[in-house]
Write a protein that holds these residues in place. Sequence first.
Motif, PDB file in Angstrom:
ATOM      1  N   ALA A 229       3.355 -16.822  -2.330  1.00  0.00           N
ATOM      2  CA  ALA A 229       3.028 -15.477  -2.313  1.00  0.00           C
ATOM      3  C   ALA A 229       2.746 -14.470  -1.513  1.00  0.00           C
ATOM      4  CB  ALA A 229       0.950 -15.559  -2.301  1.00  0.00           C
ATOM      5  N   GLY A 230       3.417 -14.808  -0.813  1.00  0.00           N
ATOM      6  CA  GLY A 230       4.234 -14.158   0.490  1.00  0.00           C
ATOM      7  C   GLY A 230       3.714 -13.988   2.113  1.00  0.00           C
ATOM      8  N   ASP A 231       4.221 -12.913   2.152  1.00  0.00           N
ATOM      9  CA  ASP A 231       3.524 -12.864   4.417  1.00  0.00           C
ATOM     10  C   ASP A 231       2.434 -12.227   4.089  1.00  0.00           C
ATOM     11  OD1 ASP A 231       3.018 -13.245   7.302  1.00  0.00           O
ATOM     12  OD2 ASP A 231       4.930 -13.618   7.268  1.00  0.00           O
ATOM     13  N   TRP A 232       0.718 -12.319   4.362  1.00  0.00           N
ATOM     14  CA  TRP A 232       0.576 -12.104   3.885  1.00  0.00           C
ATOM     15  C   TRP A 232       0.109 -10.899   5.593  1.00  0.00           C
ATOM     16  CZ3 TRP A 232      -4.144 -10.179   7.240  1.00  0.00           C
ATOM     17  CH2 TRP A 232      -4.254  -9.337   6.439  1.00  0.00           C
ATOM     18  N   ASN A 233       0.089 -10.925   6.507  1.00  0.00           N
ATOM     19  CA  ASN A 233       0.412 -10.691   7.749  1.00  0.00           C
ATOM     20  C   ASN A 233       1.599  -9.882   7.888  1.00  0.00           C
ATOM     21  OD1 ASN A 233      -1.394 -10.897  10.624  1.00  0.00           O
ATOM     22  ND2 ASN A 233       1.009 -11.122  11.339  1.00  0.00           N
ATOM     23  N   ARG A 234       3.064 -10.422   7.658  1.00  0.00           N
ATOM     24  CA  ARG A 234       3.921  -9.258   7.402  1.00  0.00           C
ATOM     25  C   ARG A 234       3.685  -8.148   6.531  1.00  0.00           C
ATOM     26  NH1 ARG A 234       7.208  -6.688   7.815  1.00  0.00           N
ATOM     27  NH2 ARG A 234       8.592  -6.136   8.237  1.00  0.00           N
ATOM     28  N   VAL A 235       2.927  -8.222   5.098  1.00  0.00           N
ATOM     29  CA  VAL A 235       2.701  -6.814   4.675  1.00  0.00           C
ATOM     30  C   VAL A 235       2.230  -6.089   4.796  1.00  0.00           C
ATOM     31  CG1 VAL A 235       2.651  -6.180   2.529  1.00  0.00           C
ATOM     32  CG2 VAL A 235       2.918  -9.021   2.597  1.00  0.00           C
ATOM     33  N   GLN A 236       1.152  -6.660   5.799  1.00  0.00           N
ATOM     34  CA  GLN A 236      -0.344  -5.917   7.093  1.00  0.00           C
ATOM     35  C   GLN A 236       0.571  -4.818   7.837  1.00  0.00           C
ATOM     36  OE1 GLN A 236      -3.295  -5.468   5.413  1.00  0.00           O
ATOM     37  NE2 GLN A 236      -3.340  -4.152   6.989  1.00  0.00           N
ATOM     38  N   GLN A 237       1.479  -5.613   8.397  1.00  0.00           N
ATOM     39  CA  GLN A 237       2.394  -4.857   9.768  1.00  0.00           C
ATOM     40  C   GLN A 237       2.796  -4.001   8.901  1.00  0.00           C
ATOM     41  OE1 GLN A 237       4.258  -8.402  11.339  1.00  0.00           O
ATOM     42  NE2 GLN A 237       2.984  -8.498  12.820  1.00  0.00           N
ATOM     43  N   ALA A 238       3.833  -3.903   7.495  1.00  0.00           N
ATOM     44  CA  ALA A 238       4.220  -3.006   6.990  1.00  0.00           C
ATOM     45  C   ALA A 238       3.012  -1.383   6.814  1.00  0.00           C
ATOM     46  CB  ALA A 238       4.999  -3.099   5.834  1.00  0.00           C
ATOM     47  N   SER A 239       1.903  -2.048   6.081  1.00  0.00           N
ATOM     48  CA  SER A 239       1.214  -0.934   6.416  1.00  0.00           C
ATOM     49  C   SER A 239       0.554  -0.306   7.248  1.00  0.00           C
ATOM     50  CB  SER A 239       0.052  -1.440   5.093  1.00  0.00           C
ATOM     51  OG  SER A 239      -0.714  -0.544   5.323  1.00  0.00           O
ATOM     52  N   GLU A 240       0.747  -1.439   8.925  1.00  0.00           N
ATOM     53  CA  GLU A 240       0.545  -0.375  10.011  1.00  0.00           C
ATOM     54  C   GLU A 240       1.778   0.315  10.748  1.00  0.00           C
ATOM     55  OE1 GLU A 240      -0.573  -3.281  12.700  1.00  0.00           O
ATOM     56  OE2 GLU A 240      -2.772  -4.498  11.234  1.00  0.00           O
ATOM     57  N   ALA A 241       2.588  -0.244   9.976  1.00  0.00           N
ATOM     58  CA  ALA A 241       3.883   0.610  10.713  1.00  0.00           C
ATOM     59  C   ALA A 241       3.956   2.153   9.822  1.00  0.00           C
ATOM     60  CB  ALA A 241       5.185  -0.010  10.597  1.00  0.00           C
ATOM     61  N   TRP A 242       3.171   2.282   8.885  1.00  0.00           N
ATOM     62  CA  TRP A 242       3.191   3.432   7.796  1.00  0.00           C
ATOM     63  C   TRP A 242       1.954   4.179   8.776  1.00  0.00           C
ATOM     64  CZ3 TRP A 242       7.046   6.590   4.981  1.00  0.00           C
ATOM     65  CH2 TRP A 242       7.571   5.325   4.803  1.00  0.00           C
ATOM     66  N   ALA A 292       1.151  12.151   2.764  1.00  0.00           N
ATOM     67  CA  ALA A 292       1.505  11.435   2.637  1.00  0.00           C
ATOM     68  C   ALA A 292       2.285   9.856   3.473  1.00  0.00           C
ATOM     69  CB  ALA A 292       3.891  11.586   2.540  1.00  0.00           C
ATOM     70  N   ALA A 293       2.279   9.854   4.863  1.00  0.00           N
ATOM     71  CA  ALA A 293       2.108   8.641   5.402  1.00  0.00           C
ATOM     72  C   ALA A 293       0.897   7.873   5.405  1.00  0.00           C
ATOM     73  CB  ALA A 293       2.172   8.979   6.929  1.00  0.00           C
ATOM     74  N   GLY A 294      -0.131   8.292   5.006  1.00  0.00           N
ATOM     75  CA  GLY A 294      -1.459   8.086   5.019  1.00  0.00           C
ATOM     76  C   GLY A 294      -1.648   6.784   3.427  1.00  0.00           C
ATOM     77  N   ALA A 295      -1.793   7.537   2.060  1.00  0.00           N
ATOM     78  CA  ALA A 295      -0.476   6.970   1.432  1.00  0.00           C
ATOM     79  C   ALA A 295      -0.512   5.858   0.326  1.00  0.00           C
ATOM     80  CB  ALA A 295      -0.214   8.119   0.191  1.00  0.00           C
ATOM     81  N   VAL A 296       1.298   5.789   1.892  1.00  0.00           N
ATOM     82  CA  VAL A 296       2.477   5.252   1.297  1.00  0.00           C
ATOM     83  C   VAL A 296       1.246   3.473   2.491  1.00  0.00           C
ATOM     84  CG1 VAL A 296       4.339   3.926   2.497  1.00  0.00           C
ATOM     85  CG2 VAL A 296       4.089   6.520   1.340  1.00  0.00           C
ATOM     86  N   SER A 297       0.767   3.927   3.386  1.00  0.00           N
ATOM     87  CA  SER A 297       0.339   2.762   4.192  1.00  0.00           C
ATOM     88  C   SER A 297      -1.245   2.348   3.257  1.00  0.00           C
ATOM     89  CB  SER A 297      -0.851   3.748   5.438  1.00  0.00           C
ATOM     90  OG  SER A 297      -1.676   2.490   5.883  1.00  0.00           O
ATOM     91  N   VAL A 298      -1.661   2.833   2.965  1.00  0.00           N
ATOM     92  CA  VAL A 298      -2.720   2.311   1.675  1.00  0.00           C
ATOM     93  C   VAL A 298      -2.104   2.010   0.519  1.00  0.00           C
ATOM     94  CG1 VAL A 298      -5.100   3.000  -0.222  1.00  0.00           C
ATOM     95  CG2 VAL A 298      -4.107   4.424   1.437  1.00  0.00           C
ATOM     96  N   LEU A 299      -1.084   2.410   0.156  1.00  0.00           N
ATOM     97  CA  LEU A 299       0.195   1.373  -0.684  1.00  0.00           C
ATOM     98  C   LEU A 299       0.294   0.374  -0.514  1.00  0.00           C
ATOM     99  CD1 LEU A 299       0.759   1.282  -3.975  1.00  0.00           C
ATOM    100  CD2 LEU A 299       3.318   2.424  -2.624  1.00  0.00           C
ATOM    101  N   ILE A 300       0.770  -0.175   0.025  1.00  0.00           N
ATOM    102  CA  ILE A 300       1.217  -1.207   1.232  1.00  0.00           C
ATOM    103  C   ILE A 300       0.027  -1.928   1.223  1.00  0.00           C
ATOM    104  CG2 ILE A 300       2.624  -2.682   2.776  1.00  0.00           C
ATOM    105  CD1 ILE A 300       4.079  -0.847   0.620  1.00  0.00           C
ATOM    106  N   SER A 301      -0.942  -0.879   2.178  1.00  0.00           N
ATOM    107  CA  SER A 301      -1.981  -2.144   1.996  1.00  0.00           C
ATOM    108  C   SER A 301      -2.450  -2.973   1.073  1.00  0.00           C
ATOM    109  CB  SER A 301      -3.110  -1.439   2.668  1.00  0.00           C
ATOM    110  OG  SER A 301      -4.491  -2.031   3.170  1.00  0.00           O
ATOM    111  N   GLY A 302      -2.611  -2.192  -0.315  1.00  0.00           N
ATOM    112  CA  GLY A 302      -3.405  -2.962  -1.562  1.00  0.00           C
ATOM    113  C   GLY A 302      -1.767  -3.886  -1.703  1.00  0.00           C
ATOM    114  N   LEU A 303      -1.021  -3.775  -1.757  1.00  0.00           N
ATOM    115  CA  LEU A 303       0.169  -5.228  -1.896  1.00  0.00           C
ATOM    116  C   LEU A 303      -0.539  -6.377  -1.240  1.00  0.00           C
ATOM    117  CD1 LEU A 303       3.015  -6.024  -3.211  1.00  0.00           C
ATOM    118  CD2 LEU A 303       3.725  -4.925  -1.250  1.00  0.00           C
ATOM    119  N   ALA A 304      -0.913  -6.086   0.411  1.00  0.00           N
ATOM    120  CA  ALA A 304      -0.958  -6.865   1.081  1.00  0.00           C
ATOM    121  C   ALA A 304      -2.474  -7.431   0.173  1.00  0.00           C
ATOM    122  CB  ALA A 304      -1.228  -5.659   2.995  1.00  0.00           C
TER     123      ALA A 304
END
Length: 342
Positions: A229-242, A292-304
């Motif tokens: 399934a992937g690393d949930w925490n790592r994907v969430q970290q990517a969202s936080e980075a944005w 822009a940054a907020g939208a990307v963060s939400v998008l990556i958070s959706g992936l998480a």
Amino acid sequence: MKVDYATMDLARQLMERQADGHLPAMRGMISSWGTLSDSDLGLILQRLKPINDAIVHEGDKVLGKIEEVYSLGSSNMKATLEAHLRADEAAYCEVQKVASEMGVQLPTYKDPRDSFSSLGAAEQTAPPFYGGGDPDLPVQAFQDGYRSGTFVREQPAQILDRIGETFSADRGLRETVDPQTFLVTPTGSLSEIENLRWSAGIVLGSVDWVFEQIFGFSLLDEVVYKPFAGDWNRVQQASEAWTHVGGALGAVSQNTTGMLPAMAEWTGRGSEAFLRAATVIAGADSSLASSAAGAVSVLISGLAILVKEISKAIGRTLETIANFLITKAAEAATPVAGWAVA
């Protein structure tokens, strides 16, 4: 026309600091934390990696363009300042020459750059507990209370400072906020990883918990969830980075608008062009930070969230299998009744 050379040089230093320090740090965070590897996405979601790579590439490109704008602004301010100084020196030399012919000796021209000061540290930083991860409820309540108290204590003083700067004859130029204090290390949410463990049921969850206490890592997470399934925490970290980059970009916008009161002392066509450009740039930075940054963060958070739901589905499947095997083991352990049930 009125020119304040010291303030112009401080504005140059401020733009240079954004270009050479803060924006490269933002690009570094996106590169380090925003980029997801194949293992981060797992076997099921690996097809989404090119999309993530494209987002990171475009984000870096946009931040690079903003960096170029501030670098160009710093260079142009330096050139403008030097042009004014050369004109002043030439005019002074002409006056000095005429005065000498009249028998009056004027002192040697004093270059204003000799008395320029360096731009000081930023007045503000990121709020207390910014980017502090996912605390439990008591800690979160304390943090919220502390933030509220800080706001009540500091807001009146900040309002008075703003009023004072507006009506003061000396509007010293300072950096308003330190953008790099927003670029904290993303933490993700370890509590969600704990929830994923128990999605596999009480039996497997308990075994996994004991395994982690002994060996220091979750067997379910490392052997089952992450590979598939992937690393949930790592994907969430990517969202936080944005999110953090958005906060830092908003701080850069505040620094740009913070120049305007002090630069009002500079009058003339050059100042009008600078003030218009600074206003546009600050607005663009603010828009990128909030949209822009907020939208990307939400998008990556959706992936998480997608990674988490897939992990939960795998956990429920494992629970079903475990319960089936436990039932069969119980049947085999009870010869007569077990066989009858079978």
